[in-house]
Design a protein around this motif. Structure first.
Motif, PDB file in Angstrom:
ATOM      1  N   ILE A  66       0.832  -1.207   0.000  1.00 32.19           N
ATOM      2  CA  ILE A  66       0.000   0.000   0.000  1.00 32.19           C
ATOM      3  C   ILE A  66       0.867   1.258   0.000  1.00 32.19           C
ATOM      4  CG2 ILE A  66      -1.708   1.299   1.336  1.00 32.19           C
ATOM      5  CD1 ILE A  66      -2.831  -1.398   2.266  1.00 32.19           C
ATOM      6  N   ALA A  67       2.028   1.184   0.664  1.00 29.02           N
ATOM      7  CA  ALA A  67       2.946   2.330   0.639  1.00 29.02           C
ATOM      8  C   ALA A  67       3.411   2.615  -0.787  1.00 29.02           C
ATOM      9  CB  ALA A  67       4.146   2.054   1.542  1.00 29.02           C
ATOM     10  N   SER A  68       3.668   1.552  -1.559  1.00 27.52           N
ATOM     11  CA  SER A  68       4.072   1.748  -2.953  1.00 27.52           C
ATOM     12  C   SER A  68       2.931   2.329  -3.775  1.00 27.52           C
ATOM     13  CB  SER A  68       4.533   0.414  -3.565  1.00 27.52           C
ATOM     14  OG  SER A  68       5.791   0.046  -3.041  1.00 27.52           O
ATOM     15  N   TYR A  69       1.710   1.853  -3.535  1.00 22.47           N
ATOM     16  CA  TYR A  69       0.559   2.426  -4.234  1.00 22.47           C
ATOM     17  C   TYR A  69       0.452   3.917  -3.937  1.00 22.47           C
ATOM     18  CZ  TYR A  69      -1.351  -2.317  -5.035  1.00 22.47           C
ATOM     19  OH  TYR A  69      -1.547  -3.612  -5.434  1.00 22.47           O
ATOM     20  N   THR A  70       0.631   4.268  -2.659  1.00 21.72           N
ATOM     21  CA  THR A  70       0.499   5.660  -2.248  1.00 21.72           C
ATOM     22  C   THR A  70       1.567   6.533  -2.900  1.00 21.72           C
ATOM     23  OG1 THR A  70      -0.398   4.923  -0.113  1.00 21.72           O
ATOM     24  CG2 THR A  70       0.386   7.193  -0.244  1.00 21.72           C
ATOM     25  N   LEU A  71       2.798   6.024  -2.916  1.00 24.02           N
ATOM     26  CA  LEU A  71       3.889   6.751  -3.559  1.00 24.02           C
ATOM     27  C   LEU A  71       3.616   6.924  -5.053  1.00 24.02           C
ATOM     28  CD1 LEU A  71       6.730   7.982  -3.628  1.00 24.02           C
ATOM     29  CD2 LEU A  71       7.637   5.656  -3.870  1.00 24.02           C
ATOM     30  N   ALA A  72       3.161   5.855  -5.701  1.00 28.63           N
ATOM     31  CA  ALA A  72       2.862   5.933  -7.133  1.00 28.63           C
ATOM     32  C   ALA A  72       1.771   6.963  -7.400  1.00 28.63           C
ATOM     33  CB  ALA A  72       2.441   4.563  -7.654  1.00 28.63           C
TER      34      ALA A  72
ATOM     35  N   TRP B  22      -6.814   7.801 -12.439  1.00 25.42           N
ATOM     36  CA  TRP B  22      -7.654   8.699 -11.656  1.00 25.42           C
ATOM     37  C   TRP B  22      -6.777   9.633 -10.819  1.00 25.42           C
ATOM     38  CZ3 TRP B  22     -11.677   6.834  -7.473  1.00 25.42           C
ATOM     39  CH2 TRP B  22     -12.490   7.894  -7.131  1.00 25.42           C
ATOM     40  N   SER B  23      -5.724   9.080 -10.226  1.00 27.48           N
ATOM     41  CA  SER B  23      -4.803   9.907  -9.448  1.00 27.48           C
ATOM     42  C   SER B  23      -4.142  10.964 -10.337  1.00 27.48           C
ATOM     43  CB  SER B  23      -3.727   9.026  -8.801  1.00 27.48           C
ATOM     44  OG  SER B  23      -4.286   8.124  -7.879  1.00 27.48           O
ATOM     45  N   LEU B  24      -3.766  10.571 -11.551  1.00 25.55           N
ATOM     46  CA  LEU B  24      -3.175  11.508 -12.501  1.00 25.55           C
ATOM     47  C   LEU B  24      -4.114  12.680 -12.757  1.00 25.55           C
ATOM     48  CD1 LEU B  24      -0.914  12.109 -14.678  1.00 25.55           C
ATOM     49  CD2 LEU B  24      -2.351  10.822 -16.271  1.00 25.55           C
ATOM     50  N   ALA B  25      -5.405  12.376 -12.884  1.00 25.05           N
ATOM     51  CA  ALA B  25      -6.387  13.420 -13.195  1.00 25.05           C
ATOM     52  C   ALA B  25      -6.584  14.405 -12.057  1.00 25.05           C
ATOM     53  CB  ALA B  25      -7.725  12.779 -13.559  1.00 25.05           C
ATOM     54  N   THR B  26      -6.246  14.019 -10.821  1.00 24.10           N
ATOM     55  CA  THR B  26      -6.393  14.969  -9.715  1.00 24.10           C
ATOM     56  C   THR B  26      -5.400  16.118  -9.832  1.00 24.10           C
ATOM     57  OG1 THR B  26      -4.813  13.855  -8.238  1.00 24.10           O
ATOM     58  CG2 THR B  26      -7.101  13.099  -8.174  1.00 24.10           C
ATOM     59  N   ALA B  27      -4.244  15.847 -10.474  1.00 23.05           N
ATOM     60  CA  ALA B  27      -3.187  16.857 -10.613  1.00 23.05           C
ATOM     61  C   ALA B  27      -2.830  17.463  -9.260  1.00 23.05           C
ATOM     62  CB  ALA B  27      -3.608  17.950 -11.602  1.00 23.05           C
ATOM     63  N   ASP B  28      -2.857  16.631  -8.230  1.00 19.88           N
ATOM     64  CA  ASP B  28      -2.533  17.068  -6.873  1.00 19.88           C
ATOM     65  C   ASP B  28      -1.887  15.887  -6.152  1.00 19.88           C
ATOM     66  OD1 ASP B  28      -2.851  17.321  -3.947  1.00 19.88           O
ATOM     67  OD2 ASP B  28      -3.908  19.172  -4.423  1.00 19.88           O
ATOM     68  N   PRO B  29      -0.603  15.970  -5.786  1.00 18.29           N
ATOM     69  CA  PRO B  29       0.087  14.835  -5.167  1.00 18.29           C
ATOM     70  C   PRO B  29      -0.597  14.292  -3.922  1.00 18.29           C
ATOM     71  CG  PRO B  29       1.661  16.505  -5.819  1.00 18.29           C
ATOM     72  CD  PRO B  29       0.302  17.114  -6.002  1.00 18.29           C
ATOM     73  N   TRP B  30      -1.116  15.166  -3.075  1.00 18.02           N
ATOM     74  CA  TRP B  30      -1.769  14.696  -1.855  1.00 18.02           C
ATOM     75  C   TRP B  30      -3.041  13.930  -2.174  1.00 18.02           C
ATOM     76  CZ3 TRP B  30       1.001  14.455   2.302  1.00 18.02           C
ATOM     77  CH2 TRP B  30       2.023  15.382   2.517  1.00 18.02           C
ATOM     78  N   ARG B  31      -3.824  14.465  -3.113  1.00 20.33           N
ATOM     79  CA  ARG B  31      -5.054  13.773  -3.497  1.00 20.33           C
ATOM     80  C   ARG B  31      -4.748  12.452  -4.187  1.00 20.33           C
ATOM     81  NH1 ARG B  31      -8.744  18.722  -6.015  1.00 20.33           N
ATOM     82  NH2 ARG B  31      -9.079  19.828  -4.039  1.00 20.33           N
TER      83      ARG B  31
END
Length: 233
Positions: A62-68, A162-171
């Motif tokens: 999960i840490a790797s998922y979060t970092l990615a 989906w994470s890419l589309a947020t354009a926000d590292p925290w999100r």
């Protein structure tokens, strides 16, 4: 309205997507979990130790998922320099979610082709994971789980879109963490409970309901991008 914001609905949706993708997780990672368990010397296979190692694997994963999620969302900040580009990213994310739904329901397996994109990276990471085996300590388990988190997976790639589309590292990081937590039940249970959960997740009715829910969410994201909808919200 920002359908990719950090509010509860998107995080809850990401968690549910991970939960609904459990059948894929069991199929792809269940064998790995069993192999890692049997690799532990019999004299060290106490329930407490095995539980600790199991949690360690998943914590690292999960840490790797979060970092990615944070990394790709950072790239999104560069790509989404204009409103049109941001909309394009959100459309791409919605399409990837629909592909995820089609895969979960076994209606179309095209998402498997997306996994080929990560095989080159995995060829470099796999030897690192092998050097950590056999795993007998929790730090080893966390390290191996962190490597394991980069295993090519179409469902993970859909969430990264989906994470890419947020354009926000925290999100982006939060979405991937929520998704990873959603995959935990399928990978933490063992024995009879695992078989029962696996049968439930694999049932055609469960897969259909899951797919329709994800498609509905993706379509809602697309609707929020329509000018007339944005005008009224």
């Amino acid at each position: 309205m920002d359908p990719t914001g950090l509010g509860l609905p998107p995080l809850l949706a990401a968690f549910v997507f991970g939960l609904l993708g459990g059948a894929h997780c069991i199929g792809m990672c269940g064998g790995i979990m069993s192999a890692l368990t049997f690799a532990v010397p019999p004299s060290m296979r106490s329930p407490a130790r095995l539980s600790g190692l199991l949690l360690g694997y998943n914590l690292g994963r999960i840490a790797s998922y979060t970092l990615a999620g944070a990394v790709v969302a950072s790239l999104g900040t560069v790509v989404a320099l204009s409103p049109a580009a941001r909309v394009g990213l959100q459309v791409f994310a919605a399409v990837m979610l629909i592909l995820m739904a089609l895969y979960i329901a076994s209606w179309w397996k095209g998402l498997l082709k997306v996994e080929a994109l990560g095989r080159h990276l995995w060829r470099h990471l796999e030897p690192i994971g092998k050097r950590l085996m056999p795993v007998v300590r929790i730090p080893q388990a966390i390290g191996l789980g962190a490597v394991w988190g980069w295993l090519p997976c179409g469902l993970v790639y859909s969430m990264l879109a989906w994470s890419l589309a947020t354009a926000d590292p925290w999100r982006g990081a939060a979405l991937m963490a929520a998704f990873g937590l959603g995959t935990l039940p399928a990978l933490l249970v063992t024995g009879l409970a695992a078989r029962q959960l696996g049968n439930l997740i694999r049932h055609p009715a469960t897969r259909t309901v899951a797919a329709l829910a994800i498609i509905a969410f993706a379509l809602w994201q697309l609707i929020t991008l329509l000018p007339q909808h944005q005008h009224f919200v």
